[in-house]
Design a protein around this motif. Structure first.
Motif: not given
Lengths: 777, 291
Positions: A391-398
């Motif tokens: 999620a962090k790598t993609l910039g998405l909510d976990p």
């Protein structure tokens, strides 16, 4: 994490019940509250001897000379036994308790080591004396000469060429692989590949009651062993070790003051059996806390690497997982723990292209075996930390990344097993996250973070163990009910749940049900209190038995009341006509009526789990377990950036338990399991250095106190789809699994950087903070 | 093993003189040591029920100065709950062990055990405590900073025991604070702790004492830091400024509870935090003994 609203629940239409589903006071509560419950160490007998175990002070050595003559000569010492006296008997530590198969010859632990010792605390000799003080003194009179052997203290080192070998031909205790789909093709479809390695320490079970028991030989020559154990059916292994017929060993289990998997292995009972037979007198052995630390199993340390291919929207296209586990000095249940971790390695996600490679290796350290979750918690720390990193790598909510990938009913697990019951992943996760409410505000020295974890965990044993449970249910002439069922109660309410089920089915109040349990000779064998299986297995067994009796009661009552059987209701110790409460027959009259006509009102039933024959060894594909429990946990933490201290501010756990037989007990299981998992994340670390235990007591080995964490808020969902009685799923082990990864993710959220090694002590947190500060200056 | 239970201080001093036994008060350390085989006393002298060894009150010391006197067998729980003692000592007492340990354990035991991580040691040091040591021949008084000689080592002679702890009456007028860090919140042993006492005069720090524990073989006063801070306003100082005077003074070790580097770093934060708490108050919050 973004704010979420709970996902609406599907219609369930659970039947209305009278006793099941009510938070009734547990049958074991009062005795425990007033101190009337008699635990294993509370028993004494006339003419009883006291035993102690002489143990290895070193992790790897050849025994050159063992001289027990001075100890034997000490006044008051009745018996000293060495490996010579036990004739090299083995513990059968490669056997999974009840009905499984041996997997690896030659690595069973000796009852008493006589040639080499492989870990600190390995038993070498037994002493029985007139008093405990004399037994303790005798230990000091035993002379041990040994020659140190090279040891190995890391599983990865243990697999390198030239490493000291614990058991020929090599240190590999177990190895598995899963091959599903096309890994390379899946990776090729990925936009990003995320790779991370996570590490977990040894963990001690820290049950309140140290292992203990009393054994004696009765007038029939049967060796009776009264012991706190999760597995009364170890009588078979003990019979084999003593070379006596299996019907000459009787294990009378006691109420257990916590087991958590550690009392799944044989502990004091085999020593007691040898000493009672040898001396012909009752013998008592109770471990000290330090002994319970050194001489019983630990949770496996794991190193887990995830390499995951993902699309920009978060969809996982391929996953490659490798796992290395530390088996310690003897295999015990390591092969099965590793199998659990392997099969759950990818988490509750639909992943079509998957490789898992796992291996466990022996080291000269405290042996590892079962611990609540049985490899599941370690697997979850791998896959759930990885989900947040993705999620962090993609910039998405976990949560959003998880929602894209959650498995659904009808999807298959890593081993290709279809999930046939409700898979309420979104339902549990959204509720846990939503219940956190408003997030506290960070300050420059107090960083707030949030994390969540979605996990799944099997309940019921591996299906190729061909697991069974028996229960006998009968009615007395006054209309009360009796259960005979060999279920060991380890404090999780095993006995109570069974009583509540029988109370429901036979329509009697809970206080009119009496259970006789956990005796290998007089209660029908119900298998182990492990693997979150007793509600499922023995709950189904008592359901079968009591439904048979219920049918007989209803049949006879229908004739008596002049209606059809399906026009009757059974509750409050009477059978009455539905819709006309004036027409009824009380149980006591109905039972007498049946008795006078020779209608039997007792029944012995056996429940068989589904039987399978194992996985494909090349692909790891096949069905392993009867079913799965799905749940989630969300937490909020505050991290002090100057001291590295972590404060847990909020914790919410939500599980679909199928049907809560006793909701109060389920709350207790979830809150307790959560606390144990939170301790795993934040402080528990059984440390060894070159095989020497650095945390030998509660002064060094820290578990959470009541001051450390707030009580975990529990949210119980009931899909009614489980394979247990009344649609119940298991919750004992699943309750622990999501807690630690949720904390790991919250700490990473607060710090902005992940600590890859558990536990997150202030020392490690501050080192991570310093690394960030160093990088930015 | 002989177990003796003298009923007065002089009787205790006499039997100690003749037996050279081990003094037993709350037993929260002594029993552990015996169980673990660290010591094998032939005689145990239980002083826990000698009434004169218990209590907190105003007295006059050997120099004819007014002091707050604390009996050696006053329990840690009583210290923690007392309204008549400086904040830092009460906070230190609250940090000791669990409720059960605080109810049995005594301040005299915490002092004489001389563990570098004892949580009442740094507070006593920063309050200029003096210890009254009793032997059959009489008493002698020794300053807290001269009492500890190493881990679990003190100047106590085999025929002496601690009778009283005395604090200057003025210590109640000072602002003080204690901070510790353990590996958990309840029943934790300090990885490091710090205690500060001071008086604010026109917004400037004066009569400053800074003591730290668990970061050297004995609890330490940080004289250089005290010198550096005296006369300054709290707003003028930053954590970075006094890092050096602290690190110069302490000698932490690596052990199972912590590491030397972590102890160094966190000691700085603890001292700063304690200082900030002191500075936020105008004066001491206890009214003095008997209030």
């Amino acid at each position: 994490m973004n704010r979420v609203t709970p996902k609406p629940l599907p219609e369930t239409n659970l039947p209305r019940l009278n006793q099941v589903g009510k938070p009734l006071r547990r049958i074991d509560a009062l005795g425990k509250a007033v101190g009337a419950t008699v635990y294993a160490a509370d028993y004494s007998m006339p003419n009883m001897l006291h035993a102690k175990v002489f143990r290895s002070p070193v992790p790897s050595a050849r025994i050159v000379k063992l001289d027990v003559s001075k100890a034997r000569a000490l006044p008051g010492v009745v018996c000293v036994m060495t490996g010579e006296d036990t004739h090299g008997a083995k513990l059968n530590t490669d056997l999974p308790g009840q009905t499984g198969r041996e997997t690896r010859a030659g690595s069973d632990a000796p009852v008493l080591a006589s040639d080499v010792v492989r870990y600190v605390g390995e038993p070498i000799a037994l002493v029985a004396a007139e008093t405990l003080a004399i037994a303790e003194q005798a230990l000091k009179q035993i002379e041990l000469e040994f020659e140190d052997l090279p040891g190995v203290y890391d599983p990865i080192e243990a697999m390198k060429p030239g490493a000291p070998i614990l058991f020929a031909p090599d240190n590999v205790v177990a190895r598995y692989k899963i091959r599903k789909g096309d890994l390379e093709a899946g990776m090729a479809q990925a936009d990003v590949i995320v790779e991370n390695t996570f590490k977990m320490p040894f963990v001690e079970h820290a049950y309140l009651e140290p292992d203990g028991g009393v054994a004696w030989v009765d007038e029939q020559g049967v060796i009776n062993i009264r012991v706190c154990t999760q597995v009364i059916e170890h009588f078979r292994s003990i019979a084999r070790a003593l070379n006596v017929p299996q019907n000459r060993i009787r294990i009378r289990g006691t109420m257990v003051g916590g087991g958590f998997g550690s009392k799944e292995d044989i502990t004091v009972e085999i020593f007691l059996a040898f000493l009672a037979r040898e001396t012909g007198r009752p013998v008592k052995l109770v471990y000290t806390r330090e002994e319970a630390f050194a001489a019983t199993s630990k949770r496996h340390p794991f190193t887990i690497t995830h390499r995951t291919g993902v699309r920009k929207d978060g969809r996982i296209t391929a996953s490659q997982v490798s796992m290395v586990a530390d088996s310690g000095a003897y295999p015990y249940l390591t092969p099965y723990v590793l199998l659990y971790a392997t099969a759950m390695a990818a988490g509750p996600y639909k992943i079509d292209n998957l490789h898992v490679d796992s291996v466990a290796a022996a080291t000269n350290q405290t042996f590892t075996s079962a611990f609540r979750g049985f490899g599941g918690p370690q697997a979850a720390l791998g896959y759930e930390q990885q989900m947040d990193e993705i999620a962090k790598t993609l910039g998405l909510d976990p949560l959003a990344v998880r929602q894209v990938n959650y498995m659904k009913t009808g999807d298959t697990t890593a081993t290709g097993q279809e999930v046939k019951t409700a898979a309420w992943l979104e339902e549990t996760a959204t509720r846990a996250v939503a219940a956190l409410g408003e997030q506290a505000a960070s300050t420059p020295t107090r960083k707030i973070g949030r994390g969540m974890a979605s996990t799944f965990q099997s309940y019921g044993r591996i299906m190729w163990f061909h697991d069974t449970s028996q229960a006998w249910v009968g009615m007395e002439q006054d209309g009360t009910a009796v259960i005979r069922c060999g279920v060991p109660d380890i404090g999780a309410g095993q006995s109570n749940s069974i009583c509540q089920i029988v109370a429901e089915i036979l329509g009697v109040p809970l206080d009119q049900v009496t259970i006789y349990a956990t005796d290998s000779a007089v209660t029908p064998l119900a298998g182990t209190s492990t693997a979150t299986r007793q509600l499922y297995m023995s709950g189904n067994a008592v359901s079968l038995a009591s439904n048979t009796i219920r049918a007989r009661l209803l049949t006879r009552a229908a004739v008596k009341l002049g209606v059809r059987g399906d026009e009757l209701e059974i509750a409050n110790s009477r059978v009455s006509v539905l819709g006309d409460e004036s027409r009824y027959i009380e149980h006591k009259d109905l039972v007498r009526l049946c008795a006078s006509e020779g209608i039997g009102l007792s029944h012995l039933a056996q429940f068989n789990a589904p039987f399978t024959e194992g996985l494909d060894p090349e692909t790891g594909q096949g069905d392993i377990w009867p079913d799965f429990t799905f749940g989630a946990q969300a937490v909020e933490v505050a991290v002090d950036t100057e001291t590295g201290e972590i404060e847990l501010l909020k914790s919410v756990a939500c599980h679909d338990v199928g049907r809560a037989i006793n909701p109060a007990a389920v709350h207790g299981q979830i809150a307790g399991g959560s606390h144990q998992g939170l301790g795993y994340a934040l402080m528990e670390d059984f440390e060894l250095q070159n095989g020497i235990i650095k945390t030998p007591s509660f002064a060094e080995y820290l578990i959470p106190t009541v001051l450390d964490f707030p009580t975990t808020q529990t949210i119980i969902l009931e899909s009614g789809t489980g394979v247990g009685p009344f649609g119940a799923k298991g919750i004992g082990e699943p309750a622990l699994t999501p807690a630690a990864p949720a904390v790991a993710n919250a700490v990473a959220d607060a710090l902005g950087v992940r600590i890859h090694q558990l536990p997150f002590t202030p020392k490690r947190v501050l080192a991570a903070m310093d690394a960030i500060r160093g990088a930015t200056t | 093993m002989r177990y003796l239970k003298p009923s007065s201080v002089s009787e205790a001093a006499d039997v100690l003189e003749s037996s050279r036994g081990m003094i037993l008060a709350g037993g929260t350390d002594a029993y552990v040591y015996m169980a673990e085989g660290f010591c094998h006393p032939e005689t145990l002298i239980d002083i826990s029920s000698i009434d004169t060894l218990r209590g907190i009150y105003v007295a006059t010391d050997d120099r004819e100065e007014e002091v707050i006197r604390i009996g050696a067998c006053t329990t840690i729980a009583e210290i923690a709950a007392s309204q008549d003692l400086p904040t830092c000592l009460r906070q230190g007492a609250r940090a000791v062990g669990s409720p059960q340990i605080r109810n049995l354990g005594t301040i005299g035991g915490n002092v004489c055990n001389a563990s570098p991580c004892g949580d009442t040691l740094a507070p006593l040091l920063c309050l200029d405590a003096r210890f009254v040591l009793r032997a059959s021949g009489g008493t002698r008084v020794i300053a807290c900073e001269d009492f500890f000689t190493g881990p679990k080592k003190t100047v106590l002679k085999p025929n002496e025991f601690l009778e009283f702890i005395e604090l200057p009456a003025s210590s109640c007028g000072k602002a003080s604070a204690f901070r510790m860090i353990g590996n958990r919140k309840g029943q934790a042993i300090s990885q490091a702790n710090a205690s500060v006492s001071l008086v604010m005069v026109d917004g400037r720090m004066s009569d400053l004492r800074v003591a730290v524990g668990s970061v050297a073989p004995v609890p330490l006063r940080l004289g250089k830091l005290e010198e550096f801070l005296t006369g300054k306003r709290v707003k003028e100082v930053s954590l970075a400024m006094f890092k050096e005077p602290i690190l110069e003074g302490i000698r932490p070790i690596d052990d199972v509870r912590s590491s030397a580097s972590y102890r160094q770093e966190v000691t700085v934060a603890l001292v700063f935090d304690a200082l900030a708490e002191c500075a936020s108050k105008d004066s001491g919050e206890c009214e003095g003994a008997g209030a």
